[in-house]
Design an enzyme around this catalytic site. Structure first.
Site, PDB file in Angstrom:
ATOM      1  N   ASN A  90      82.745  54.027  23.782  1.00 57.45           N
ATOM      2  CA  ASN A  90      81.400  53.566  23.446  1.00 57.45           C
ATOM      3  C   ASN A  90      81.342  53.192  21.971  1.00 57.45           C
ATOM      4  OD1 ASN A  90      81.678  56.405  23.093  1.00 57.45           O
ATOM      5  ND2 ASN A  90      79.488  56.759  23.220  1.00 57.45           N
ATOM      6  N   GLU A 106      78.425  52.505  19.246  1.00 55.04           N
ATOM      7  CA  GLU A 106      76.990  52.565  18.982  1.00 55.04           C
ATOM      8  C   GLU A 106      76.613  51.705  17.785  1.00 55.04           C
ATOM      9  OE1 GLU A 106      76.051  56.783  18.884  1.00 55.04           O
ATOM     10  OE2 GLU A 106      76.200  56.870  21.083  1.00 55.04           O
ATOM     11  N   CYS A 155      78.613  50.478  26.147  1.00 55.06           N
ATOM     12  CA  CYS A 155      79.196  51.597  26.884  1.00 55.06           C
ATOM     13  C   CYS A 155      80.709  51.401  27.004  1.00 55.06           C
ATOM     14  CB  CYS A 155      78.624  51.690  28.285  1.00 55.06           C
ATOM     15  SG  CYS A 155      76.928  52.243  28.370  1.00 55.06           S
ATOM     16  N   GLU A 175      82.773  51.805  29.502  1.00 60.03           N
ATOM     17  CA  GLU A 175      83.260  51.101  30.697  1.00 60.03           C
ATOM     18  C   GLU A 175      83.212  49.590  30.507  1.00 60.03           C
ATOM     19  OE1 GLU A 175      80.973  53.444  30.368  1.00 60.03           O
ATOM     20  OE2 GLU A 175      80.313  54.137  32.327  1.00 60.03           O
ATOM     21  N   CYS A 224      76.612  54.757  33.748  1.00 57.47           N
ATOM     22  CA  CYS A 224      75.172  54.469  33.791  1.00 57.47           C
ATOM     23  C   CYS A 224      74.930  53.347  34.798  1.00 57.47           C
ATOM     24  CB  CYS A 224      74.649  54.100  32.403  1.00 57.47           C
ATOM     25  SG  CYS A 224      75.096  52.437  31.868  1.00 57.47           S
ATOM     26  N   CYS A 259      76.389  49.946  33.894  1.00 61.66           N
ATOM     27  CA  CYS A 259      77.848  49.859  34.040  1.00 61.66           C
ATOM     28  C   CYS A 259      78.261  49.791  35.501  1.00 61.66           C
ATOM     29  CB  CYS A 259      78.522  51.030  33.334  1.00 61.66           C
ATOM     30  SG  CYS A 259      78.461  50.821  31.543  1.00 61.66           S
TER      31      CYS A 259
END
Ligand code: THU
Length: 151
Positions: free
Chosen positions: A46, A48, A57, A59, A87, A90
């Site tokens: 990830n 940010e 994210c 993935e 999530c 994703c």
């Protein structure tokens, strides 16, 4: 099903990527790795941002990096984190490149990072009622990597 050796490689790649997660805001590192039909593995973490909503994210970072190498057919995906679960966004993102057989490995490091709990599932089972490129008419035929694959 992918081999045990492939699962080990996939999990190792995701664990290694998780160590590079850029997550100063959530302090919740996530690692991911995808195995494509050529047998190659691509990893992601990830990433940010101070503008929180821009966060990427793990993935999606991993899958996007496979696409850069034209590796569009997803054999298996793996996500590593505390209580790791992809999530909703994703799940939809991975669905695009999945076949009915695409596996999903959830690697939960909350108890023990060196011997994490691994759960296996299928990408398509994780997303009931997906937004489907074929059903929506956005694609008139399956992408090349899905041709000949039964629904
Ligand atoms: N995160 C992922 O990388 N993958 C997911 O599927 C769930 C959430 C990240 C985004 C954010 O950096 C942190 O986890 C906390 O939400």
């Amino acid at each position: 099903m992918i081999s045990r050796r492939q699962v080990q490689r996939l999990v190792a790649a995701a664990l290694a990527a998780r160590r590079n997660a850029y997550c100063p805001y959530s302090r919740y590192p996530v690692g991911a790795a995808v195995l494509t039909s050529s047998g190659r593995i691509f990893a992601g973490c990830n990433v940010e941002n101070a503008s929180y909503g821009l966060t990427l994210c793990a993935e999606r970072v991993a899958m996007a990096s496979a696409i850069v190498r034209r590796q569009t057919e997803l054999k298996a995906a793996c996500i590593v984190g505390q209580g790791a679960r992809p999530c909703g966004a994703c799940r939809q993102f991975l669905f695009e490149f999945s076949t009915p057989k695409t596996e999903l490995y959830l690697v939960d490091v909350s108890q023990n990072e060196t011997r994490p709990k691994i759960t296996r599932g299928l990408v398509r089972k994780m997303l009931p009622w997906p937004f489907d490129p074929l059903a929506s008419g956005l694609l008139s035929r399956p992408p090349k990597y899905l041709q000949g694959v039964s629904k």
